[in-house]
Design an enzyme around this catalytic site. Structure first.
Site, PDB file in Angstrom:
ATOM      1  N   PRO A  89       0.815  -1.224   0.000  1.00 23.09           N
ATOM      2  CG  PRO A  89      -0.827  -1.567   1.619  1.00 23.09           C
ATOM      3  CD  PRO A  89       0.489  -2.104   1.146  1.00 23.09           C
ATOM      4  CD  GLU A 116       1.175  -4.332  11.316  1.00 23.05           C
ATOM      5  OE1 GLU A 116       1.154  -3.136  10.972  1.00 23.05           O
ATOM      6  OE2 GLU A 116       0.139  -5.010  11.491  1.00 23.05           O
ATOM      7  NE  ARG A 154      -7.116  -7.921 -19.895  1.00 22.94           N
ATOM      8  CZ  ARG A 154      -7.679  -7.055 -20.726  1.00 22.94           C
ATOM      9  NH1 ARG A 154      -7.118  -5.855 -20.890  1.00 22.94           N
ATOM     10  NH2 ARG A 154      -8.772  -7.349 -21.389  1.00 22.94           N
ATOM     11  CG  ASP A 168      -9.168  -3.201 -21.881  1.00 25.31           C
ATOM     12  OD1 ASP A 168     -10.272  -3.653 -22.225  1.00 25.31           O
ATOM     13  OD2 ASP A 168      -8.165  -3.918 -21.689  1.00 25.31           O
TER      14      ASP A 168
END
Length: 246
Positions: A89, A116, A154, A168
């Protein structure tokens, strides 16, 4: 192109990676992948891979030794360094440009985090890029790693038709247009007439307008960025902006 995933839970990956598009890419020899149980490189008899953080605090931190051992062995086997991505993150937000850049690499190692986080010394010494799939936190990096692999594979040449991913969302900096399929009418609700007209120029114009509408509604930040950075697009926007409810 080869992917290597360093994870504590290799069993999570097998079912998804065997699904159609990714397996097709493997069968065609376009990509290969290896799922590594990093616990096997722990260097201790108990296979311990985590410990309490220096300085105190809640939770556990992934220890450096398993990753240190893995990269030392890999370097001995092949001195050419792979491109190493830590999925976290705290990384830079993934977008289509980053996915396209990753797709150009030959050898990519993806580190799936847990607990963590990962001892910073591993990141400082081995990681080339930290990547996040969004401003939220999951229990592990396994799902984000799969997201990155899928999005890269892809768009590799030959995996799917180029025209499929060129429409897309994000490919051209905008969200995609709405899609419809048969039947043309369901309980009185019809497909937009233009899509059944056979008039390709009008269809393209309709899809562009709908793409602009959706981007303006759901991701105005993308629209602002496109207007700011793309001179050709600014002329398109001037043409259609009066037809969009702002």
């Amino acid at each position: 192109m080869k992917f290597t995933v360093l994870t504590l839970f290799p069993e999570i990956f097998e079912l998804y990676l065997n699904q159609t598009i990714i397996q097709r890419a493997v069968d065609m020899g376009i990509v290969t992948y290896e799922i590594v149980n990093i616990r096997e490189f722990s260097g201790n008899k108990h296979g311990q891979v985590d410990d309490t953080p220096f300085g105190g605090g809640a939770g556990m931190v992934l220890k450096p030794e398993p990753y240190w051992n893995y990269f030392k062995i890999k370097n001995a086997e092949n001195p050419k360094k792979p491109f190493v991505i830590f999925v976290t993150p705290q990384g830079i937000p993934a977008n289509q440009n980053i996915i396209s850049d990753i797709a150009e690499k030959e050898d990519v190692v993806l580190i799936s985090g847990r607990y963590e986080g990962l001892d910073q010394r591993v990141i400082d010494n081995f990681v080339d890029m930290e990547v996040s799939i969004g401003d939220f936190v999951l229990s592990s990096g396994d799902l984000p790693v799969l997201c990155l692999m899928d999005s890269v594979i892809r768009i590799k040449d030959g995996v799917i038709k180029k025209e499929s991913f060129e429409t897309d969302s994000f490919y051209n900096g905008l969200l995609g247009f709405p899609q419809y399929t048969k039947p043309a009418v369901i309980e009185g609700v019809e497909v937009p007439e233009v899509l059944t007209s056979g008039h390709h120029k009008k269809i393209d114009e309709y899809r562009l307008l709908e793409s602009l509408k959706k981007t303006c509604k759901n991701r105005p930040d993308l629209l602002e960025k496109k207007i700011k950075e793309d001179e050709n697009f600014r002329a398109v926007w001037e043409k259609y902006k009066k037809e969009i409810e702002l």
